[in-house]
Design an enzyme around this catalytic site. Structure first.
Site, mmCIF file in Angstrom:
data_model
loop_
_atom_site.group_PDB
_atom_site.id
_atom_site.type_symbol
_atom_site.label_atom_id
_atom_site.label_comp_id
_atom_site.label_asym_id
_atom_site.label_seq_id
_atom_site.Cartn_x
_atom_site.Cartn_y
_atom_site.Cartn_z
ATOM 1 C CG HIS A 110 -6.020 7.026 -6.911
ATOM 2 N ND1 HIS A 110 -5.120 7.825 -6.257
ATOM 3 C CD2 HIS A 110 -5.735 7.141 -8.235
ATOM 4 C CE1 HIS A 110 -4.302 8.388 -7.145
ATOM 5 N NE2 HIS A 110 -4.665 7.999 -8.341
ATOM 6 C CE1 TYR A 141 -6.705 0.966 -2.379
ATOM 7 C CE2 TYR A 141 -7.287 0.349 -4.630
ATOM 8 C CZ TYR A 141 -7.180 1.305 -3.640
ATOM 9 O OH TYR A 141 -7.566 2.600 -3.900
ATOM 10 N NE ARG A 183 -7.045 7.279 -2.286
ATOM 11 C CZ ARG A 183 -7.276 5.975 -2.425
ATOM 12 N NH1 ARG A 183 -8.500 5.493 -2.336
ATOM 13 N NH2 ARG A 183 -6.281 5.143 -2.627
HETATM 14 C C1 LIG Z 1 5.167 10.840 -12.400
HETATM 15 C C2 LIG Z 1 3.893 10.072 -12.270
HETATM 16 N N1 LIG Z 1 3.950 8.740 -12.067
HETATM 17 C C3 LIG Z 1 2.802 8.029 -11.938
HETATM 18 C C4 LIG Z 1 1.583 8.668 -12.033
HETATM 19 C C5 LIG Z 1 0.308 7.877 -11.843
HETATM 20 N N2 LIG Z 1 -0.233 8.198 -10.520
HETATM 21 C C6 LIG Z 1 -1.216 9.096 -10.386
HETATM 22 S S1 LIG Z 1 -1.606 9.339 -8.789
HETATM 23 C C7 LIG Z 1 -0.474 8.236 -8.260
HETATM 24 C C8 LIG Z 1 -0.306 7.943 -6.788
HETATM 25 C C9 LIG Z 1 0.100 9.125 -5.996
HETATM 26 O O1 LIG Z 1 -0.066 8.871 -4.633
HETATM 27 P P1 LIG Z 1 0.160 9.966 -3.543
HETATM 28 O O2 LIG Z 1 1.365 10.749 -3.870
HETATM 29 O O3 LIG Z 1 0.111 9.289 -2.233
HETATM 30 O O4 LIG Z 1 -1.082 10.954 -3.702
HETATM 31 P P2 LIG Z 1 -2.653 10.648 -3.488
HETATM 32 O O5 LIG Z 1 -3.174 10.216 -4.826
HETATM 33 O O6 LIG Z 1 -2.804 9.600 -2.455
HETATM 34 O O7 LIG Z 1 -3.265 11.947 -3.098
HETATM 35 C C10 LIG Z 1 0.209 7.677 -9.330
HETATM 36 C C11 LIG Z 1 1.261 6.654 -9.196
HETATM 37 C C12 LIG Z 1 1.574 10.056 -12.271
HETATM 38 N N3 LIG Z 1 0.430 10.738 -12.356
HETATM 39 N N4 LIG Z 1 2.727 10.742 -12.369
#
Ligand SMILES: Cc1ncc(C[n+]2csc(CCOP(=O)(O)OP(=O)(O)O)c2C)c(N)n1
Ligand SMILES: [Mg+2]
Length: 391
Positions: free
Chosen positions: A291, A300, A287
């Site tokens: 985020h 970070y 990425r």
């Molecule tokens: C069930 C849930 N827990 C926490 C969140 C908050 N949250 C949004 S994105 C994220 C990280 C997800 O990371 P990843 O699966 O690696 O996907 P990326 O954002 O890197 O595409 C979190 C913890 C959420 N949206 N849903």
């Protein structure tokens, strides 16, 4: 008297039959590493210089098709950049940029047809554009208008999911349904490296494997789950290894190499369509941007890390390949970039015409029948709008 211990022996007829795991049929028409249940193969076709290391691995795509893929990646990047500006200017809600993941995005849905399904997570608008969602629709969606969530006519997809991993069991369920109807459609679903630790995602792997459901799981390992690097989140950072434990054959693909993504997804989709069940593709990517627009990655991660990945840019890499093939030159690159930018700007005009906030409707979308306390709040709120003369 002490009662005797209950009989512990289990009659052999009570032992459930072990589910049969049939490895995918070997593909005769390609010589690239194939998706596997044992040792996880790695697949890269275009190296970082845009060169093909083994010509027998190069997919046979027509020039016009290669340019269509390149254009889709450029359009995705242009939309990404524009949305960020619009967000900073207050025109867009929070959104999740996909910069750096364009090859993963386009490659994962490339072999799908209209009747197939795509169940995406939030960082997927490149793939959604390819599937037929409109730019202004995606802008509306990220600006918070419910109209943006309406699946366009003729597109067989789910709206994207923000609840991490929640859509992955749904994708498995759709695939089981397809199988029960004896249809030959296929489902592709994507999720992140963070999502792979969600129970729901693992349950989806298991159900899909047991039912041999026609679903392709694409894990976009982009290095981070918000601020959490993959190697701090899991002890086995090659996430493809999660698949075989469930009976889901897997492959680890260079996610910044669109040709490798296309080859792997094509094979996975063919397997699913042929009745050979699910597979897992781990797309190793990065990425490059935030985020979401609520994030500051400088807190970070180090700039040097980002610079290292800049050198692996999926668009630049594919561009070099196309230039070496004589399909692109600097003028054509400039022209195509301008064309895509223009397309995004025209969509922004249509978005602006439709993006009119309707404050009187804020209570209307959640319930069929409003609970009494919300009914009361709605009356007070509408009276306030009346007093202020807001329509
Ligand atoms: C069930 C849930 N827990 C926490 C969140 C908050 N949250 C949004 S994105 C994220 C990280 C997800 O990371 P990843 O699966 O690696 O996907 P990326 O954002 O890197 O595409 C979190 C913890 C959420 N949206 N849903
Ligand atoms: Mg991630």
């Amino acid at each position: 008297m002490t009662p005797s211990a209950p009989e512990l022996a289990v009659k052999s007829s009570h032992i459930p039959r072990r589910p049969k795991i049939t490895p995918p049929k070997p593909r005769k028409d390609i010589s690239t590493p194939t998706i596997a249940l044992g040792e996880i193969p790695n697949l890269q076709i275009l190296n970082e210089k845009g060169e093909i290391s083994d010509p027998s691995h190069e997919p046979k795509l027509e020039a016009a098709e290669l340019l269509r893929i390149y254009r889709a990646m450029v359009l995705t990047r242009k939309l990404d950049t524009r949305m960020l500006t619009m967000q900073r200017q207050g025109e867009m809600g929070t959104f999740a940029p996909g910069m750096g993941q364009e090859a993963t995005q386009i490659g994962q849905i490339y072999p799908l047809t209209k009747k197939d399904w795509f169940a995406p997570s939030y960082r997927s608008f490149g793939a959604q554009l390819w599937r037929g969602w409109t730019i202004e629709g995606l802008m509306l969606l990220w600006a918070g208008f419910f109209e943006g969530f309406e699946v366009p006519e003729g597109v067989n997809d789910l709206p994207f999911s923000i609840v991490v991993g929640s859509h992955v069991p749904l994708a498995g369920g759709i695939a089981i349904g397809i199988k029960q109807r004896r249809d030959d459609a296929v489902v592709v679903t994507n999720f992140g490296d963070g999502a792979i630790s969600q129970g729901a995602v693992n349950e989806a792997f298991n159900f899909a494997a047991v039912y041999k459901a026609p679903v392709v799981f694409v894990c976009e390992n982009n290095g981070y789950a918000i601020s959490m690097p993959t190697d701090k989140q899991v002890a086995t950072p090659d996430l493809a290894r999660r698949g075989p434990g469930f009976g889901v054959p897997a492959i680890r693909v260079d996610g910044n190499d669109v040709l490798a993504m296309i080859v792997a997804t094509t094979e996975a989709v063919q397997m699913a369509r042929a009745g050979d069940g699910p597979s897992l593709i781990e797309a190793v990517t990065y990425r490059m941007s935030l985020h979401t627009t609520a994030d500051d990655p400088k807190v970070y991660r180090r700039d040097e890390e980002v610079e290292q990945w800049q050198a692996k840019c999926p668009i630049a890499r594919f561009e070099k390949y196309l230039m070496n093939k004589g399909l692109l030159d600097p003028q054509a690159i400039g022209r195509l970039g301008d064309e895509c930018e223009q397309e995004v700007l025209e969509a922004r005009t249509r978005f602006r015409e439709r993006a009119k906030a309707k404050p009187r409707e804020v209570f209307d979308m959640m319930y069929e029948e409003l609970p009494p306390e919300l009914e009361q709040q709605k009356r007070e709120y509408l009276a306030k709008l009346d007093r202020k003369g807001v329509q």
